[in-house]
Scaffold this motif. Structure first.
Motif, PDB file in Angstrom:
ATOM      1  N   SER A  28       0.589  -1.190  -0.064  1.00  0.00           N
ATOM      2  CA  SER A  28      -0.174  -0.011   0.099  1.00  0.00           C
ATOM      3  C   SER A  28       0.803   1.306  -0.072  1.00  0.00           C
ATOM      4  O   SER A  28       0.212   2.164  -0.242  1.00  0.00           O
ATOM      5  CB  SER A  28      -0.784  -0.193   1.139  1.00  0.00           C
ATOM      6  N   LYS A  29       2.165   1.175   0.135  1.00  0.00           N
ATOM      7  CA  LYS A  29       2.983   2.312   0.385  1.00  0.00           C
ATOM      8  C   LYS A  29       3.529   2.549  -1.254  1.00  0.00           C
ATOM      9  O   LYS A  29       3.944   1.609  -1.912  1.00  0.00           O
ATOM     10  CB  LYS A  29       4.166   2.152   1.199  1.00  0.00           C
ATOM     11  N   PRO A  30       3.735   3.797  -1.656  1.00  0.00           N
ATOM     12  CA  PRO A  30       4.108   4.314  -2.756  1.00  0.00           C
ATOM     13  C   PRO A  30       5.526   3.559  -3.113  1.00  0.00           C
ATOM     14  O   PRO A  30       5.934   3.202  -4.114  1.00  0.00           O
ATOM     15  CB  PRO A  30       4.111   5.660  -2.914  1.00  0.00           C
ATOM     16  N   ARG A  31       6.624   3.878  -2.024  1.00  0.00           N
ATOM     17  CA  ARG A  31       7.749   3.439  -2.369  1.00  0.00           C
ATOM     18  C   ARG A  31       8.151   1.875  -1.811  1.00  0.00           C
ATOM     19  O   ARG A  31       9.124   1.478  -1.923  1.00  0.00           O
ATOM     20  CB  ARG A  31       8.927   4.344  -1.400  1.00  0.00           C
ATOM     21  N   ARG A  32       7.184   1.110  -1.566  1.00  0.00           N
ATOM     22  CA  ARG A  32       7.262  -0.071  -1.179  1.00  0.00           C
ATOM     23  C   ARG A  32       8.205  -0.506  -0.187  1.00  0.00           C
ATOM     24  O   ARG A  32       8.508  -1.647  -0.181  1.00  0.00           O
ATOM     25  CB  ARG A  32       7.540  -1.025  -2.449  1.00  0.00           C
ATOM     26  N   PHE A  33       8.381   0.254   0.769  1.00  0.00           N
ATOM     27  CA  PHE A  33       9.085  -0.036   2.138  1.00  0.00           C
ATOM     28  C   PHE A  33       8.731   0.993   3.115  1.00  0.00           C
ATOM     29  O   PHE A  33       8.089   1.825   3.036  1.00  0.00           O
ATOM     30  CB  PHE A  33      10.621   0.250   1.815  1.00  0.00           C
ATOM     31  N   LEU A  34       9.050   0.509   4.395  1.00  0.00           N
ATOM     32  CA  LEU A  34       8.648   1.093   5.566  1.00  0.00           C
ATOM     33  C   LEU A  34       9.603   1.128   6.503  1.00  0.00           C
ATOM     34  O   LEU A  34      10.359   0.046   6.880  1.00  0.00           O
ATOM     35  CB  LEU A  34       7.322   0.379   6.218  1.00  0.00           C
ATOM     36  N   PRO A  35       9.960   2.309   7.199  1.00  0.00           N
ATOM     37  CA  PRO A  35      11.099   2.220   7.951  1.00  0.00           C
ATOM     38  C   PRO A  35      10.466   1.709   9.665  1.00  0.00           C
ATOM     39  O   PRO A  35       9.355   1.567   9.632  1.00  0.00           O
ATOM     40  CB  PRO A  35      11.344   3.835   8.520  1.00  0.00           C
ATOM     41  N   LEU A  36      11.512   1.002  10.059  1.00  0.00           N
ATOM     42  CA  LEU A  36      11.148   0.282  11.575  1.00  0.00           C
ATOM     43  C   LEU A  36      10.353   1.074  12.350  1.00  0.00           C
ATOM     44  O   LEU A  36       9.473   0.666  13.121  1.00  0.00           O
ATOM     45  CB  LEU A  36      12.091  -0.350  11.987  1.00  0.00           C
ATOM     46  N   ARG A  37      10.837   2.441  12.795  1.00  0.00           N
ATOM     47  CA  ARG A  37       9.957   3.237  13.487  1.00  0.00           C
ATOM     48  C   ARG A  37       8.624   3.470  13.331  1.00  0.00           C
ATOM     49  O   ARG A  37       7.584   3.455  14.018  1.00  0.00           O
ATOM     50  CB  ARG A  37      10.829   4.619  13.843  1.00  0.00           C
ATOM     51  N   GLU A  38       8.222   3.638  11.760  1.00  0.00           N
ATOM     52  CA  GLU A  38       6.917   3.737  11.427  1.00  0.00           C
ATOM     53  C   GLU A  38       6.094   2.573  11.567  1.00  0.00           C
ATOM     54  O   GLU A  38       5.085   2.246  11.759  1.00  0.00           O
ATOM     55  CB  GLU A  38       6.870   4.198   9.975  1.00  0.00           C
ATOM     56  N   LEU A  39       6.790   1.394  11.332  1.00  0.00           N
ATOM     57  CA  LEU A  39       6.368   0.056  11.404  1.00  0.00           C
ATOM     58  C   LEU A  39       5.776  -0.284  12.766  1.00  0.00           C
ATOM     59  O   LEU A  39       4.922  -1.018  13.119  1.00  0.00           O
ATOM     60  CB  LEU A  39       7.270  -0.924  10.938  1.00  0.00           C
ATOM     61  N   ALA A  94       9.373 -11.438  -4.254  1.00  0.00           N
ATOM     62  CA  ALA A  94       7.879 -11.063  -3.573  1.00  0.00           C
ATOM     63  C   ALA A  94       7.342 -10.001  -4.370  1.00  0.00           C
ATOM     64  O   ALA A  94       6.048  -9.958  -4.495  1.00  0.00           O
ATOM     65  CB  ALA A  94       8.300 -10.731  -2.083  1.00  0.00           C
ATOM     66  N   GLU A  95       8.267  -8.985  -4.756  1.00  0.00           N
ATOM     67  CA  GLU A  95       7.549  -7.972  -5.642  1.00  0.00           C
ATOM     68  C   GLU A  95       7.059  -8.393  -6.810  1.00  0.00           C
ATOM     69  O   GLU A  95       6.037  -8.026  -7.498  1.00  0.00           O
ATOM     70  CB  GLU A  95       8.695  -6.949  -5.946  1.00  0.00           C
ATOM     71  N   ALA A  96       7.745  -9.220  -7.497  1.00  0.00           N
ATOM     72  CA  ALA A  96       7.442  -9.922  -8.996  1.00  0.00           C
ATOM     73  C   ALA A  96       6.248 -10.760  -8.782  1.00  0.00           C
ATOM     74  O   ALA A  96       5.215 -10.691  -9.330  1.00  0.00           O
ATOM     75  CB  ALA A  96       8.478 -10.759  -9.513  1.00  0.00           C
ATOM     76  N   LEU A  97       6.017 -11.463  -7.788  1.00  0.00           N
ATOM     77  CA  LEU A  97       4.884 -12.197  -7.239  1.00  0.00           C
ATOM     78  C   LEU A  97       3.535 -11.266  -7.222  1.00  0.00           C
ATOM     79  O   LEU A  97       2.471 -11.652  -7.352  1.00  0.00           O
ATOM     80  CB  LEU A  97       4.988 -13.034  -6.159  1.00  0.00           C
ATOM     81  N   ALA A  98       3.958 -10.507  -6.441  1.00  0.00           N
ATOM     82  CA  ALA A  98       2.707  -9.334  -6.143  1.00  0.00           C
ATOM     83  C   ALA A  98       2.331  -8.422  -7.468  1.00  0.00           C
ATOM     84  O   ALA A  98       1.090  -8.376  -7.529  1.00  0.00           O
ATOM     85  CB  ALA A  98       3.091  -8.194  -5.077  1.00  0.00           C
TER      86      ALA A  98
END
Length: 146
Positions: A28-39, A94-98
């Protein structure tokens, strides 16, 4: 009466719940990653057990090395551009599978089968109606893109 096969399936689905929810969150994130502090703020959404002292997320992420990877993401701080923070992202596989799953869900071949599943589900429901929130719980099992 207990059914061992159903119990095994439920236990397996319960173990994969964290991975599935983190996958949805990252997609759901545009950059496809999430920093741990936000997670860490998504602790409840991810279905992790509540504790007074929250358990670290890194072991949960490292449990699925085929899906997730940890890396140093650059921060967007204008005062300190050289800083980086630990972040979670999908692996290339995982990106390719998604992407393949998204293309499959978008195809018109699947629409009649999804309509038939929803029709059968509505026939089973009392009053022939279902709340959208209940359908959202079953979206993954039905193959819906929610």
């Amino acid at each position: 009466m207990r059914c061992p096969a159903l119990d095994r399936q439920a236990a397996r689905a319960n173990r994969l719940r964290f991975a599935r929810k983190l996958l949805v969150l990252l997609l759901s994130k545009p950059r496809r990653f999430l920093p741990l502090r936000e997670l860490r703020r998504c602790h409840r959404y991810l279905g992790l057990p509540p504790h007074r002292r929250r358990r670290p997320l890194v072991p949960f992420v490292l449990r699925y090395p085929a899906l997730f990877r940890l890396f140093q993401a650059p921060t967007s701080h204008p005062l300190s551009p050289n800083l980086s923070t630990l972040a979670v992202a999908l692996t290339p596989a995982a990106e390719a599978l998604a992407a393949d799953l998204a293309a499959l869900r978008g195809s018109s071949e699947l629409a009649p089968r999804l309509a038939a599943k929803m029709h059968r589900l509505l026939l089973l429901a009392p009053g022939r109606s279902l709340l959208v929130s209940k359908i959202a719980h079953l979206a993954h099992a039905l193959g819906l893109a929610m």
